[in-house]
Structure formats: structure tokens, C-alpha cells
Design an enzyme around this catalytic site. Structure first.
Site, PDB file in Angstrom:
ATOM      1  CB  CYS A 197      -3.998  43.697 -28.106  1.00 59.59           C
ATOM      2  SG  CYS A 197      -5.025  45.158 -28.315  1.00 59.59           S
TER       3      CYS A 197
ATOM      4  CD  GLU B  75       1.813  41.725 -32.064  1.00 57.19           C
ATOM      5  OE1 GLU B  75       0.668  42.195 -32.242  1.00 57.19           O
ATOM      6  OE2 GLU B  75       2.343  41.645 -30.935  1.00 57.19           O
TER       7      GLU B  75
ATOM      8  CG  HIS C 173      -0.001  45.139 -30.599  1.00 57.06           C
ATOM      9  ND1 HIS C 173      -0.718  44.035 -31.003  1.00 57.06           N
ATOM     10  CD2 HIS C 173      -0.919  46.065 -30.225  1.00 57.06           C
ATOM     11  CE1 HIS C 173      -2.019  44.283 -30.893  1.00 57.06           C
ATOM     12  NE2 HIS C 173      -2.168  45.505 -30.418  1.00 57.06           N
TER      13      HIS C 173
END
Length: 224
Positions: free
Chosen positions: A86, A197, A195
Site C-alpha cells: 500500500c 499482512e 495487504h
């Protein structure tokens, strides 16, 4: 293998990256504030999402000039894994470590949802645990995620196999060629708007991002 998670003023996904690597993967991780100028002792560097410096001027434009960036550039030149998600992706393009740029979403709105991606290249440090052509689901949350490059650069990216992830069912931001993530020519720097994560534990409803981090760790084991 030791990971550095860079903390810029305005970063808000640094904890997510740390937890994905340390708590879920059991990796050796440390936070490194962007005011620092050295990454000695680290084997990989992670640039988190968020709004570094409030996205003033342009997303990632000010972070590109922080003290830590020359050390990140040197890590990239040395062939070590450099990953940005991002805002981290935006910073990598601003720093010239990745081609192209990220512009405002075509909708002119902030988009926050889970999207389907296609793994376009699994022959990288970051994607060896995936299958080429595999469909995965990852969260996105951005206002400036539309990937753009001039026609010559775009063709070069495609010809070199630098596109790693593409939006599959829908293109949420207007990115050219449905591009969601790319590497540099050498393949050791990856930037992506989604994302991973945020998709590493069943508790979060999705583990499709976990294999990206395991790919990096497995690469380190193979090299060792």
C-alpha cells in the site's frame, strides 16, 4: 533472517507486518524508525501501509526523502528482499526502486474491501509458495492505488514478467492491465497495493497472505 519494519510518521500497518512475521511466522523482526540511517544487521526490509506524512504533496512523496531511504536503496542494490504494501508500494515508486506510479483511484473514493487476485508470477522470492494462475483473496484499503506507467514502461514490465499480482474479478481502482503488484527487474523488490499482512490467520477470516511471508523465509533457508 532478520526483518526490519520501517516506521514512518503516519504508518499504521507496521504492527500488522510485525505480528505477521514475528507472531505468526516466528521470524526475527525489529522496528526501525525512518529517522535512522542504517540497516546494518538486517536481511530484509518491509515498508508498511498507512499515510506517511499525511500523504501531503503526494502519497509517499515526503517519505522518499527520509534518513532511512538511502539504506533501503542499498539493500535493494545488494539483492536483499525489499517489500512494500500500500503506502509502502507508493514510497518504492517515489524512490525509483519500482517503475510507474500510483495515482488516485478512478472512482476518486477510498476503497476498503477484500478483492480477488491472480498470481501472475510465482517465480519470485515473494511468491514461490503460490501457484501461477492461482486465485487468492486479500484486503485492500487505499485512495491512491491506481497503477500507471507510460506505454513503453508498461510493455517492459509485462515483457520482463515483473507483474506478480493482478486484480481478477474486478479492478477496484483503474490500475492499468489490472496490475496489483510488481517487482523490479531483478525480482528482489516487490510493491503491491493489497495487504497480505491482514490475511495471515484464520481468526482474520483468511490466510491467503501468509504464503508471501513464508516464501521470503523459505528463500532465505534455500540460500543458507
Amino acid at each position: 533472517m532478520k526483518f526490519a519494519v520501517i516506521q514512518f510518521p503516519g504508518s499504521n500497518c507496521d504492527i500488522d507486518l510485525y505480528e505477521a512475521l514475528h507472531t505468526v511466522c516466528g521470524a526475527d523482526v525489529a522496528y526501525v524508525p525512518s529517522k535512522e540511517s542504517s540497516l546494518d544487521g538486517f536481511d530484509a526490509v518491509m515498508l508498511p501501509g498507512g499515510f506517511s506524512y499525511g500523504d501531503y504533496l503526494r502519497a509517499g512523496a515526503i517519505a522518499r526523502f527520509t534518513n532511512i531511504m538511502p539504506a533501503i536503496v542499498e539493500m535493494a542494490k545488494a539483492g536483499k528482499p525489499v517489500f512494500g504494501t500500500c503506502n509502502g508500494f507508493q514510497i518504492l515508486t517515489e524512490a525509483g526502486l519500482l517503475p510507474g506510479a500510483l495515482k488516485r483511484n478512478d472512482s476518486l473514493k477510498f476503497v476498503c474491501k477484500t478483492v480477488e487476485l491472480e498470481v501472475a508470477n510465482n517465480d519470485t522470492i515473494f511468491t514461490s509458495e503460490y501457484q501461477k494462475g492461482e486465485k487468492i483473496n486479500l484486503p485492500i484499503a487505499h485512495a491512491d492505488g491506481s497503477f500507471y506507467a507510460d506505454p513503453e514502461t508498461l510493455q517492459k514490465i509485462e515483457d520482463n514478467g515483473q507483474v506478480v499480482f493482478r486484480y481478477s474479478k474486478e479492478n477496484p481502482n483503474g490500475s492499468l492491465n489490472n496490475i496489483a503488484g510488481i517487482t523490479n527487474e531483478r525480482g528482489n523488490v516487490l510493491g503491491m497495493m493489497p495487504h497480505p499482512e491482514r490475511a495471515v490467520e484464520a481468526l482474520l477470516g483468511n490466510t491467503d497472505g501468509l504464503r508471501l511471508f513464508k516464501s521470503i523465509l523459505n528463500h532465505a533457508e534455500v540460500k543458507a
